[in-house]
Enzyme design. Structure first.
Site, mmCIF file in Angstrom:
data_model
loop_
_atom_site.group_PDB
_atom_site.id
_atom_site.type_symbol
_atom_site.label_atom_id
_atom_site.label_comp_id
_atom_site.label_asym_id
_atom_site.label_seq_id
_atom_site.Cartn_x
_atom_site.Cartn_y
_atom_site.Cartn_z
ATOM 1 N N GLU A 48 33.353 18.032 1.578
ATOM 2 C CA GLU A 48 32.123 17.649 1.069
ATOM 3 C C GLU A 48 31.129 18.836 1.247
ATOM 4 O O GLU A 48 31.426 19.890 1.834
ATOM 5 C CB GLU A 48 31.607 16.658 2.421
ATOM 6 C CG GLU A 48 32.376 15.476 2.577
ATOM 7 C CD GLU A 48 31.946 14.654 3.911
ATOM 8 O OE1 GLU A 48 30.694 14.825 4.300
ATOM 9 O OE2 GLU A 48 32.574 13.790 4.326
ATOM 10 N N LYS A 63 28.173 21.164 2.491
ATOM 11 C CA LYS A 63 27.438 21.075 3.666
ATOM 12 C C LYS A 63 25.998 21.271 3.164
ATOM 13 O O LYS A 63 25.607 22.409 2.995
ATOM 14 C CB LYS A 63 27.954 22.424 4.766
ATOM 15 C CG LYS A 63 27.277 22.377 6.126
ATOM 16 C CD LYS A 63 27.890 23.549 7.004
ATOM 17 C CE LYS A 63 27.487 23.381 8.373
ATOM 18 N NZ LYS A 63 25.999 23.742 8.428
ATOM 19 N N ASP A 80 22.134 21.636 3.812
ATOM 20 C CA ASP A 80 21.484 22.313 4.660
ATOM 21 C C ASP A 80 19.967 21.687 4.709
ATOM 22 O O ASP A 80 18.992 21.878 4.323
ATOM 23 C CB ASP A 80 21.027 23.817 4.045
ATOM 24 C CG ASP A 80 20.797 24.670 5.264
ATOM 25 O OD1 ASP A 80 20.997 24.453 6.512
ATOM 26 O OD2 ASP A 80 20.514 25.851 4.818
ATOM 27 N N TYR A 107 27.257 10.869 5.573
ATOM 28 C CA TYR A 107 28.201 11.288 5.638
ATOM 29 C C TYR A 107 29.425 11.010 6.767
ATOM 30 O O TYR A 107 30.480 11.572 6.924
ATOM 31 C CB TYR A 107 28.322 12.938 5.718
ATOM 32 C CG TYR A 107 27.456 13.458 6.904
ATOM 33 C CD1 TYR A 107 27.849 13.322 8.419
ATOM 34 C CD2 TYR A 107 26.187 14.432 6.549
ATOM 35 C CE1 TYR A 107 27.034 14.042 9.174
ATOM 36 C CE2 TYR A 107 25.601 14.879 7.529
ATOM 37 C CZ TYR A 107 25.736 14.462 8.919
ATOM 38 O OH TYR A 107 25.238 15.334 9.729
ATOM 39 N N LYS A 146 31.647 28.332 5.593
ATOM 40 C CA LYS A 146 30.306 28.744 5.362
ATOM 41 C C LYS A 146 30.443 29.447 3.990
ATOM 42 O O LYS A 146 31.318 30.356 3.727
ATOM 43 C CB LYS A 146 29.638 29.571 6.682
ATOM 44 C CG LYS A 146 29.429 28.785 7.641
ATOM 45 C CD LYS A 146 28.265 27.860 7.501
ATOM 46 C CE LYS A 146 27.271 27.840 8.717
ATOM 47 N NZ LYS A 146 26.240 28.441 9.319
ATOM 48 N N CYS A 153 -3.849 54.826 -10.351
ATOM 49 C CA CYS A 153 -2.652 54.418 -10.974
ATOM 50 C C CYS A 153 -1.501 55.455 -10.954
ATOM 51 O O CYS A 153 -1.849 56.617 -11.400
ATOM 52 C CB CYS A 153 -2.975 54.028 -12.357
ATOM 53 S SG CYS A 153 -1.327 53.563 -13.295
ATOM 54 N N CYS A 176 -0.759 56.727 -14.733
ATOM 55 C CA CYS A 176 -2.155 57.387 -15.336
ATOM 56 C C CYS A 176 -3.070 58.009 -14.682
ATOM 57 O O CYS A 176 -4.153 58.699 -15.332
ATOM 58 C CB CYS A 176 -2.456 56.433 -16.553
ATOM 59 S SG CYS A 176 -3.369 55.197 -16.177
ATOM 60 N N CYS A 180 -4.656 48.566 -12.786
ATOM 61 C CA CYS A 180 -5.051 49.765 -13.310
ATOM 62 C C CYS A 180 -6.103 49.755 -14.526
ATOM 63 O O CYS A 180 -5.897 48.815 -15.177
ATOM 64 C CB CYS A 180 -3.734 50.741 -14.221
ATOM 65 S SG CYS A 180 -4.204 51.871 -15.082
ATOM 66 N N CYS A 230 -2.803 54.222 -20.404
ATOM 67 C CA CYS A 230 -1.676 54.229 -19.277
ATOM 68 C C CYS A 230 -0.477 53.858 -19.904
ATOM 69 O O CYS A 230 -0.111 53.082 -20.886
ATOM 70 C CB CYS A 230 -2.127 52.972 -18.483
ATOM 71 S SG CYS A 230 -0.940 52.698 -17.067
HETATM 72 N N1 LIG Z 1 17.785 31.595 13.244
HETATM 73 C C1 LIG Z 1 18.023 30.998 14.433
HETATM 74 O O1 LIG Z 1 17.033 31.578 15.207
HETATM 75 C C2 LIG Z 1 18.571 29.751 14.377
HETATM 76 C C3 LIG Z 1 18.467 29.207 15.932
HETATM 77 C C4 LIG Z 1 19.407 28.309 16.040
HETATM 78 C C5 LIG Z 1 20.371 27.848 15.244
HETATM 79 N N2 LIG Z 1 20.496 28.405 13.997
HETATM 80 C C6 LIG Z 1 21.443 28.085 12.779
HETATM 81 O O2 LIG Z 1 21.641 26.741 12.829
HETATM 82 C C7 LIG Z 1 23.162 26.557 12.551
HETATM 83 C C8 LIG Z 1 23.628 26.012 13.829
HETATM 84 O O3 LIG Z 1 23.408 24.710 13.678
HETATM 85 P P1 LIG Z 1 24.162 23.396 13.874
HETATM 86 O O4 LIG Z 1 24.670 23.507 15.263
HETATM 87 O O5 LIG Z 1 22.704 22.469 13.952
HETATM 88 O O6 LIG Z 1 25.248 23.196 13.197
HETATM 89 P P2 LIG Z 1 25.549 23.574 11.823
HETATM 90 O O7 LIG Z 1 24.447 23.545 10.832
HETATM 91 O O8 LIG Z 1 26.151 24.876 11.627
HETATM 92 O O9 LIG Z 1 26.628 22.149 11.415
HETATM 93 C C9 LIG Z 1 26.606 21.052 11.997
HETATM 94 C C10 LIG Z 1 25.585 20.274 11.101
HETATM 95 O O10 LIG Z 1 25.894 20.264 9.804
HETATM 96 C C11 LIG Z 1 25.414 19.285 9.262
HETATM 97 N N3 LIG Z 1 26.048 18.650 8.036
HETATM 98 C C12 LIG Z 1 25.662 18.979 6.838
HETATM 99 N N4 LIG Z 1 26.592 18.316 5.896
HETATM 100 C C13 LIG Z 1 27.305 17.798 6.523
HETATM 101 C C14 LIG Z 1 28.507 16.817 6.111
HETATM 102 N N5 LIG Z 1 28.847 16.780 4.909
HETATM 103 N N6 LIG Z 1 29.220 16.344 7.101
HETATM 104 C C15 LIG Z 1 28.982 16.605 8.579
HETATM 105 N N7 LIG Z 1 27.778 17.363 8.935
HETATM 106 C C16 LIG Z 1 27.192 17.954 7.870
HETATM 107 C C17 LIG Z 1 24.970 18.247 10.095
HETATM 108 O O11 LIG Z 1 23.725 18.088 10.462
HETATM 109 C C18 LIG Z 1 25.849 18.757 11.331
HETATM 110 O O12 LIG Z 1 24.882 18.493 12.366
HETATM 111 C C19 LIG Z 1 23.764 27.812 12.260
HETATM 112 O O13 LIG Z 1 23.578 28.139 11.020
HETATM 113 C C20 LIG Z 1 22.821 28.848 12.946
HETATM 114 O O14 LIG Z 1 22.773 30.110 12.497
HETATM 115 C C21 LIG Z 1 19.724 29.399 13.677
HETATM 116 ZN ZN LIG Z 2 -2.472 53.285 -15.178
#
Ligand SMILES: NC(=O)c1ccc[n+]([C@@H]2O[C@H](COP(=O)([O-])OP(=O)(O)OC[C@H]3O[C@@H](n4cnc5c(N)ncnc54)[C@H](O)[C@@H]3O)[C@@H](O)[C@H]2O)c1
Ligand SMILES: [Zn+2]
Length: 667
Positions: A110, A112, A114, A221, A312, A406, A409, A424, A430
Site C-alpha cells: 500500500e 504509505k 503521509d 487501511y 521508505k 544591480c 548593470c 533594477c 540592463c
Molecule cells: N522531524 C522531527 O522532529 C520528527 C519527530 C518525530 C517523528 N518524526 C518522523 O515521524 C516518522 C515516525 O513517525 P511514526 O512513528 O508516526 O511512524 P511512521 O509515520 O514512520 O509510520 C507509521 C504510520 O504510518 C502511517 N501509515 C500510512 N499509510 C499506512 C498504511 N497504508 N498502513 C499502515 N500505516 C500507514 C500510519 O499513520 C502509522 O501510524 C518518521 O518519519 C520520523 O522522521 C519526525
Molecule cells: Zn540591471
C-alpha cells in the site's frame, strides 16, 4: 569523555523534545531524515548496551502524546507505529526473518500516506467516535473534526459488525496544502512545513469549522476492534480492505497483492516513479503480510508489528548549510535572492541552490548566511528553504543584505513601498532585461517596428548585433541577413521599417521605454501634461502625481527610471539616431471642449482599445471614471455593455455608441 549512559540520555532527551515539536506542536524543527538518523544512532547504542535500554526510551514507545485540550480516548487495542526499511536488502531480511517462522509469505502493498493515523469507531453502523493515535494507548477525541472530512461516511452501508473500529490515514492533498499555505502567507500567519504537519494541525483544532475549511481526505487501511468477534471477516488483509470498501469507506486504489518479493520491489519502483503525479504525499510503501493467520503468528515488538514494514522513499526534506546568497536579475528586472547551499541529496537529486524569493520571505524565515536550513524538494518544484534549524545557528551568522546597485548593470535597485520585489531600474540598459526591453520597444503599441518580432529581437541579441534599443537604428541590411530565414529583401524591408518608426509621438516613445507601470494611457497622460521629454526627465514624485491617474508608486518608478544615467544615455542615443515626434502645442482652454466633464467607457470598443479611447478623451479635457454616478456627463457604450449602461439609462445620462464617440474625438 561522556559515558555511554550520558550519550544515551542526551540522545533520548533530544528525541523526546523533537517528538513534542512534531506530534504535539505540529511544528518540527529538524527534517525527518535527521530525526531518523538520531533515532538510528540511539538504537545502535542500545543494541550494544542493552543494560541501558529504558522502558521510556524513544525506541520503545510511539512518539506522540495526547494533548489535554482534547478529551482523552483510551484505545481498545493499541495503535502502533511501523518499522522502517530503506533498501531492498532491508526488505529481504524482513522477509527472511518472518518466513523462517511462518513459511512462505504473500504480501499486500500500500502507499504509505503521509498524514496521521486516525481510529474511527462505528456502533451499529453509526460514526460514534474518532481519535488520534496519541502515544499509542491514549489518543485525543477528534470526533467533530473527523466528521468534517467528506469522504468519511457518517453511517456504514451493507452488512457490518455491531461494533467496528476502522483505522486509516487522514491527510491533506497537495493542492489543499498549497492553498492553506498561500492563504497563511498572505495573512502573515504561520506556514506549515509540509502536508503531514498541515494535516495534523488541521485535525487537532478546537474549532471544527477550521478543520472543515482545510479539505482533508482519508483512506482506511486496517481494522481495529470488531464485535462480535465471531463476525465473518475476510481471512486476508486485502480482502478485508474490500470489505471496508463495501461498507462505504474510502480505500486507496493503489493497494495491491504482491505474491513474491520481486513483485514487492516492482510495486515500490512503480509507485516511486508516480510519486509526484499523485494528488497526495506519500513517503514510502507499507508492506504487510497478507494472511491474517500469519500476522497473528508473527505478532508485535515494542512499538510496531513484526508482520509489516514501511519501505521508505528518499527523503524530500534535508538540512544543509546556507553558505552565501547571490542575487539574480530577472528579465523584467526583479531581483531574486538565491541561496547557495552546501550540496545536499534531497528528493532524489543533489541540490546546491534554492530560491529565497524576496525580502519578505527572508524576513518570514528569519534566515541568515551561515545558518543550517531545511531544504524541501518535492517533485519538479524548485527546491525551497522551508525553515531555519535555529538550534544550529552559529554566532557569526550574518544578515542577508540586498544590494543597492544591480549586479548586472550597476543601476539603482528600487523597492517600492508595499511591493515585495526589489528591481533594477536600468530597464533600457540592463543586460538581464535586454530582450524584454527591446521586444517591448519594438511592439505595435510602442515604436511599432514592422517585422521586428520577438524571434528577430532574440536573435539580434544572441548574435550580439544589438545591446540597447538605440543599436537597432544602426543595423544595416547585410547585418540583418545574418539572422535565420532573413533574405536580403526582408532585411531591406526591416531597415525601411526602422526608418519609418523614427517618426512617432511623445506618448508612444514614453510607452516604449518600458518604465514600470507606465502603460499606454499613463504615457499619453504624461505627454499631454508635460508636453516635452525634458520636462519629464526632471520631474519628481511631487510634480508627477499631478498628472491624471499617476499615483505615488508610478511616480516613483518614473523618477527612478530617469535618474539612471545609463537610461539617459540610451535615450540620447535614440534621439541622435533620429527619433522625433511632433511638438505638442500648448492646448488652449478652448481646445479642450470636454474640460470639466466626466465620461465613463463601458462594453467593448471595436475600432480602438479602451486605453486609447481614454487617453484621447483626456486630451480633450475629460475626466474618465470607472463607474456611473449622477455626476457622469456621458457614457460610451460599446458592444455587450451591461450594468453601467443600465444605470446610465436609469439616471438619464447621455449615452453614445462607438460611432458617436469617434465623431466627438474627430471634432
Ligand atoms: N522531524 C522531527 O522532529 C520528527 C519527530 C518525530 C517523528 N518524526 C518522523 O515521524 C516518522 C515516525 O513517525 P511514526 O512513528 O508516526 O511512524 P511512521 O509515520 O514512520 O509510520 C507509521 C504510520 O504510518 C502511517 N501509515 C500510512 N499509510 C499506512 C498504511 N497504508 N498502513 C499502515 N500505516 C500507514 C500510519 O499513520 C502509522 O501510524 C518518521 O518519519 C520520523 O522522521 C519526525
Ligand atoms: Zn540591471
Amino acid at each position: 569523555m561522556t559515558s555511554i549512559k550520558q550519550q544515551i540520555e542526551a540522545l533520548s532527551a533530544s528525541l523526546h523534545q523533537h517528538n513534542i515539536n512534531y506530534y504535539v506542536d505540529d511544528a518540527p524543527t529538524i527534517p525527518d531524515a535527521e530525526y531518523d538518523r538520531l533515532l538510528h544512532e540511539l538504537k545502535a547504542l542500545e543494541q550494544q548496551h542493552p543494560e541501558h535500554v529504558y522502558p521510556d526510551s524513544p525506541t520503545q514507545r510511539v512518539g506522540g502524546m495526547p494533548l489535554d485540550k482534547f478529551e482523552q480516548v483510551t484505545h481498545l487495542k493499541p495503535m502502533l507505529s511501523l518499522d522502517n526499511a530503506f533498501n531492498s536488502e532491508d526488505i529481504q531480511s524482513f522477509d527472511k526473518r518472518n518466513s523462517d517462522k511462518v513459511g512462505r509469505i504473500e504480501y499486500c502493498c500500500e502507499p504509505k500516506l503521509d498524514g496521521l493515523a486516525v481510529s474511527i469507531l462505528y456502533r451499529n453502523g453509526i460514526l460514534e467516535r474518532a481519535a488520534t493515535r496519541g502515544d499509542g494507548n491514549v489518543g485525543e477525541d477528534i470526533t467533530e473534526n473527523v466528521k468534517t472530512i467528506r469522504s468519511i461516511p457518517l453511517r456504514l452501508r451493507g452488512e457490518f459488525p455491531d461494533l467496528v473500529e476502522i483505522r486509516g490515514e487522514a491527510f491533506m492533498p497537495k493542492a489543499a496544502f498549497d492553498a492553506v499555505n498561500e492563504a497563511a502567507k498572505t495573512k502573515g500567519d504561520k506556514v506549515f512545513v509540509n502536508p503531514r504537519n498541515a494535516a495534523a494541525g488541521s485535525l487537532r483544532q478546537l474549532d471544527s469549522r477550521i478543520t472543515a475549511s482545510r479539505r482533508l481526505d482519508f483512506y482506511a487501511y486496517a481494522l481495529g476492534v470488531v464485535e462480535p468477534e465471531s463476525w465473518a471477516l475476510a481471512e486476508d488483509h486485502y480482502a478485508q480492505l474490500q470489505q471496508l470498501k463495501s461498507w462505504g469507506l474510502p480505500v486507496s486504489r493503489e493497494v495491491k497483492v504482491c505474491p513474491t518479493l520481486p513483485d514487492v520491489d516492482a510495486y515500490y519502483a512503480d509507485i516511486l516513479t508516480r510519486r509526484d503525479s499523485l494528488d497526495y504525499e506519500i513517503d514510502g510503501v507499507v508492506i504487510k503480510t497478507n494472511s491474517i493467520a500469519q500476522q497473528q503468528q508473527l505478532g508485535f515488538v515494542a512499538k510496531a508489528p513484526r508482520w509489516a514494514i514501511a519501505y521508505k522513499f528518499p527523503a524530500q526534506e534535508e538540512m544543509t548549510l546556507l553558505e552565501s546568497v547571490d542575487f539574480q536579475v530577472g528579465r523584467t528586472g526583479s531581483l531574486t535572492p538565491v541561496a547557495r547551499l552546501k550540496p545536499v541529496f534531497v528528493g532524489g537529486v543533489t541540490v546546491s541552490n534554492a530560491t529565497l524569493h524576496n525580502a519578505d520571505e527572508i524576513n518570514r524565515l528569519g534566515v541568515k548566511v551561515g545558518d543550517t536550513v531545511i531544504i524541501r524538494r518535492a517533485g519538479d518544484v524548485i527546491p525551497q528553504v522551508v525553515a531555519v534549524v535555529k538550534e544550529k545557528r552559529i554566532e557569526s551568522a550574518e544578515d542577508i543584505v540586498f544590494p543597492t546597485q544591480c549586479p548586472i548593470c550597476d543601476s539603482d535597485i528600487e523597492r517600492v513601498e508595499g511591493e515585495a520585489v526589489a528591481r533594477c531600474t536600468g530597464g533600457l540598459f540592463c543586460g538581464a532585461q535586454r530582450k524584454e526591453a527591446i521586444k517591448h520597444f519594438a511592439s505595435r503599441k510602442a515604436m511599432d517596428i514592422d517585422g521586428m518580432g520577438d524571434k528577430v529581437v532574440e536573435q539580434l541579441i544572441d548574435k550580439e548585433l544589438v545591446q540597447t534599443p538605440a543599436d537597432l537604428f544602426g543595423l544595416s541590411a547585410s547585418a540583418i541577413t545574418m539572422l535565420d530565414r532573413m533574405g536580403m529583401k526582408s532585411a531591406t524591408n526591416l531597415v525601411k521599417a526602422l526608418e519609418d518608426a523614427k517618426q512617432t509621438t511623445l506618448a508612444k516613445f514614453l510607452y516604449s521605454l518600458g518604465i514600470r507601470e507606465v502603460g499606454e494611457a499613463t504615457a499619453a497622460n504624461l505627454a499631454a501634461h508635460f508636453k516635452n521629454l525634458d520636462a519629464i526627465k526632471v520631474a519628481n514624485v511631487k510634480t508627477l502625481i499631478e498628472v491624471e491617474d499617476v499615483g505615488v508608486i508610478v511616480a516613483t518608478h518614473i523618477e527612478h527610471f530617469f535618474a539612471q544615467s545609463h537610461n539617459l544615455e540610451v535615450i540620447d542615443a535614440l534621439l541622435a539616431a533620429g527619433i522625433h515626434w511632433p511638438q505638442i502645442e500648448e492646448v488652449a482652454e478652448d481646445a479642450q471642449p470636454l474640460k470639466g466633464q466626466t465620461w465613463v467607457l463601458t462594453g467593448t470598443l471595436t475600432q480602438m482599445g479602451r486605453s486609447d479611447a481614454k487617453a484621447k478623451l483626456q486630451l480633450l479635457g475629460a475626466k474618465v471614471a470607472g463607474s456611473v454616478s449622477k455626476k457622469t456627463d456621458c457614457v460610451v457604450a460599446g458592444d455587450a455593455a451591461g450594468s453601467k449602461l443600465v444605470k446610465a439609462q436609469e439616471l438619464g445620462i447621455k449615452i453614445l455608441d462607438e460611432d458617436g464617440l469617434l465623431a466627438v474625438l474627430n471634432g
